[in-house]
Design a protein around this motif. Sequence first.
Motif, PDB file in Angstrom:
ATOM      1  N   GLU A 298       0.885  -1.214  -0.011  1.00  0.00           N
ATOM      2  CA  GLU A 298      -0.120   0.189  -0.111  1.00  0.00           C
ATOM      3  C   GLU A 298       0.768   1.005   0.153  1.00  0.00           C
ATOM      4  O   GLU A 298       1.344   1.645   0.850  1.00  0.00           O
ATOM      5  N   PRO A 299       1.167   1.605  -1.215  1.00  0.00           N
ATOM      6  CA  PRO A 299       1.755   3.118  -1.215  1.00  0.00           C
ATOM      7  C   PRO A 299       1.244   4.171  -0.688  1.00  0.00           C
ATOM      8  O   PRO A 299       0.039   4.371  -0.729  1.00  0.00           O
ATOM      9  N   ARG A 300       2.059   5.134   0.161  1.00  0.00           N
ATOM     10  CA  ARG A 300       1.265   6.069   0.844  1.00  0.00           C
ATOM     11  C   ARG A 300       1.801   7.702   0.415  1.00  0.00           C
ATOM     12  O   ARG A 300       3.161   7.578  -0.439  1.00  0.00           O
ATOM     13  N   THR A 301       1.207   8.489   0.351  1.00  0.00           N
ATOM     14  CA  THR A 301       1.559   9.783  -0.094  1.00  0.00           C
ATOM     15  C   THR A 301       2.896  10.341   0.587  1.00  0.00           C
ATOM     16  O   THR A 301       3.644  11.362   0.185  1.00  0.00           O
ATOM     17  N   ASP A 302       3.391   9.812   1.704  1.00  0.00           N
ATOM     18  CA  ASP A 302       4.659  10.429   2.544  1.00  0.00           C
ATOM     19  C   ASP A 302       5.941   9.449   2.101  1.00  0.00           C
ATOM     20  O   ASP A 302       6.680   9.553   2.793  1.00  0.00           O
ATOM     21  N   ALA A 303       5.857   8.998   0.925  1.00  0.00           N
ATOM     22  CA  ALA A 303       7.114   8.108   0.309  1.00  0.00           C
ATOM     23  C   ALA A 303       7.070   6.947   1.287  1.00  0.00           C
ATOM     24  O   ALA A 303       8.412   6.641   1.547  1.00  0.00           O
ATOM     25  N   THR A 304       6.269   6.346   1.622  1.00  0.00           N
ATOM     26  CA  THR A 304       6.260   5.140   2.451  1.00  0.00           C
ATOM     27  C   THR A 304       5.305   4.250   2.079  1.00  0.00           C
ATOM     28  O   THR A 304       4.557   4.528   1.249  1.00  0.00           O
ATOM     29  N   VAL A 305       5.471   2.796   2.247  1.00  0.00           N
ATOM     30  CA  VAL A 305       4.797   1.936   1.519  1.00  0.00           C
ATOM     31  C   VAL A 305       4.596   0.819   2.769  1.00  0.00           C
ATOM     32  O   VAL A 305       5.419   0.539   3.570  1.00  0.00           O
ATOM     33  N   ARG A 306       3.060   0.530   2.989  1.00  0.00           N
ATOM     34  CA  ARG A 306       2.868  -0.493   3.881  1.00  0.00           C
ATOM     35  C   ARG A 306       3.171  -1.913   3.320  1.00  0.00           C
ATOM     36  O   ARG A 306       2.600  -2.153   1.969  1.00  0.00           O
ATOM     37  N   LEU A 307       3.952  -2.755   3.842  1.00  0.00           N
ATOM     38  CA  LEU A 307       4.342  -4.000   3.215  1.00  0.00           C
ATOM     39  C   LEU A 307       3.650  -5.287   4.011  1.00  0.00           C
ATOM     40  O   LEU A 307       3.884  -5.063   5.269  1.00  0.00           O
TER      41      LEU A 307
ATOM     42  N   SER B 212      10.113   3.196   4.689  1.00  0.00           N
ATOM     43  CA  SER B 212      10.317   4.649   3.948  1.00  0.00           C
ATOM     44  C   SER B 212      11.186   4.742   2.842  1.00  0.00           C
ATOM     45  O   SER B 212      12.474   4.093   3.019  1.00  0.00           O
ATOM     46  N   ALA B 213      10.991   5.414   1.799  1.00  0.00           N
ATOM     47  CA  ALA B 213      12.019   5.377   0.715  1.00  0.00           C
ATOM     48  C   ALA B 213      12.878   6.764   0.733  1.00  0.00           C
ATOM     49  O   ALA B 213      13.637   6.739  -0.203  1.00  0.00           O
ATOM     50  N   ALA B 214      12.691   7.325   1.966  1.00  0.00           N
ATOM     51  CA  ALA B 214      13.322   8.516   1.986  1.00  0.00           C
ATOM     52  C   ALA B 214      14.984   8.470   1.979  1.00  0.00           C
ATOM     53  O   ALA B 214      15.657   9.329   1.174  1.00  0.00           O
ATOM     54  N   ASP B 215      15.632   7.468   2.243  1.00  0.00           N
ATOM     55  CA  ASP B 215      17.035   7.215   2.137  1.00  0.00           C
ATOM     56  C   ASP B 215      17.518   7.009   0.609  1.00  0.00           C
ATOM     57  O   ASP B 215      18.276   7.508   0.123  1.00  0.00           O
TER      58      ASP B 215
ATOM     59  N   THR C  79      16.489   6.516  -8.647  1.00  0.00           N
ATOM     60  CA  THR C  79      15.868   6.779  -7.297  1.00  0.00           C
ATOM     61  C   THR C  79      14.944   8.090  -7.438  1.00  0.00           C
ATOM     62  O   THR C  79      14.151   8.481  -6.741  1.00  0.00           O
ATOM     63  N   ARG C  80      15.654   9.135  -8.376  1.00  0.00           N
ATOM     64  CA  ARG C  80      15.026  10.551  -8.497  1.00  0.00           C
ATOM     65  C   ARG C  80      13.356  10.408  -8.613  1.00  0.00           C
ATOM     66  O   ARG C  80      12.625  11.273  -8.003  1.00  0.00           O
ATOM     67  N   PRO C  81      12.749   9.495  -9.494  1.00  0.00           N
ATOM     68  CA  PRO C  81      11.353   9.489  -9.732  1.00  0.00           C
ATOM     69  C   PRO C  81      10.446   9.256  -8.454  1.00  0.00           C
ATOM     70  O   PRO C  81       9.373   9.564  -8.326  1.00  0.00           O
ATOM     71  N   LEU C  82      11.248   8.609  -7.547  1.00  0.00           N
ATOM     72  CA  LEU C  82      10.559   8.029  -6.157  1.00  0.00           C
ATOM     73  C   LEU C  82       9.833   9.637  -5.786  1.00  0.00           C
ATOM     74  O   LEU C  82       9.168   9.297  -4.771  1.00  0.00           O
ATOM     75  N   ALA C  83      10.479  10.607  -5.811  1.00  0.00           N
ATOM     76  CA  ALA C  83      10.533  11.712  -5.155  1.00  0.00           C
ATOM     77  C   ALA C  83       8.874  12.365  -5.547  1.00  0.00           C
ATOM     78  O   ALA C  83       8.445  13.219  -4.768  1.00  0.00           O
ATOM     79  N   ASP C  84       8.729  12.012  -6.778  1.00  0.00           N
ATOM     80  CA  ASP C  84       7.378  12.381  -7.175  1.00  0.00           C
ATOM     81  C   ASP C  84       6.201  11.408  -6.587  1.00  0.00           C
ATOM     82  O   ASP C  84       5.984  10.311  -6.971  1.00  0.00           O
ATOM     83  N   PRO C  85       5.335  11.919  -5.746  1.00  0.00           N
ATOM     84  CA  PRO C  85       4.314  11.268  -5.187  1.00  0.00           C
ATOM     85  C   PRO C  85       3.484  10.583  -6.190  1.00  0.00           C
ATOM     86  O   PRO C  85       3.197   9.432  -6.055  1.00  0.00           O
ATOM     87  N   ALA C  86       3.009  10.964  -7.309  1.00  0.00           N
ATOM     88  CA  ALA C  86       2.472  10.291  -8.329  1.00  0.00           C
ATOM     89  C   ALA C  86       3.061   9.088  -8.756  1.00  0.00           C
ATOM     90  O   ALA C  86       2.437   8.115  -8.903  1.00  0.00           O
ATOM     91  N   PHE C  87       4.303   9.453  -9.069  1.00  0.00           N
ATOM     92  CA  PHE C  87       5.094   8.089  -9.447  1.00  0.00           C
ATOM     93  C   PHE C  87       5.355   7.006  -8.522  1.00  0.00           C
ATOM     94  O   PHE C  87       5.217   5.912  -8.545  1.00  0.00           O
ATOM     95  N   PHE C  88       5.628   7.584  -7.263  1.00  0.00           N
ATOM     96  CA  PHE C  88       5.788   6.549  -6.046  1.00  0.00           C
ATOM     97  C   PHE C  88       4.602   5.744  -5.963  1.00  0.00           C
ATOM     98  O   PHE C  88       4.640   4.557  -5.463  1.00  0.00           O
ATOM     99  N   ALA C  89       3.342   6.298  -6.040  1.00  0.00           N
ATOM    100  CA  ALA C  89       2.183   5.449  -5.940  1.00  0.00           C
ATOM    101  C   ALA C  89       1.760   4.578  -6.901  1.00  0.00           C
ATOM    102  O   ALA C  89       1.141   3.534  -7.075  1.00  0.00           O
ATOM    103  N   ARG C  90       2.743   4.317  -7.971  1.00  0.00           N
ATOM    104  CA  ARG C  90       2.745   3.394  -9.046  1.00  0.00           C
ATOM    105  C   ARG C  90       3.392   2.067  -8.560  1.00  0.00           C
ATOM    106  O   ARG C  90       3.839   1.312  -9.539  1.00  0.00           O
ATOM    107  N   ALA C  91       3.883   1.933  -7.635  1.00  0.00           N
ATOM    108  CA  ALA C  91       4.740   0.689  -6.958  1.00  0.00           C
ATOM    109  C   ALA C  91       3.571  -0.463  -7.243  1.00  0.00           C
ATOM    110  O   ALA C  91       2.571  -0.378  -7.218  1.00  0.00           O
TER     111      ALA C  91
END
Length: 87
Positions: free
Chosen positions: A8-17, A28-31, A40-52
């Motif tokens: 479950e991708p979240r808007t704060d760059a985290t994923v519930r696994l 958290s994908a922060a690191d 890794t640069r695209p992960l900073a975009d919430p819309a892209f991150f949500a496509r996990a």
Amino acid sequence: MIKLIHIEPRTDATVRLSFSDATTARWSAADYITRDTVMTRPLADPAFFARAFIESGALAWPNGFELSADALHRRLDAAGELVRTAA
């Protein structure tokens, strides 16, 4: 071998696994985002991150960036962040 069974991708760059051994965690994908690499640069975009999505049991994104479930599980376990569900 540990596999991801639900994410479950979240808007704060985290994923519930949810893993195949009935453990769960919030990762958290922060690191990775702060590394600011081509992958890794695209992960900073919430819309892209949500496509996990899950590919062959691994956490993946459309640009080909993948993290193995085993590696995520080991890191989260070592950090004490895995939640074990009673059977």
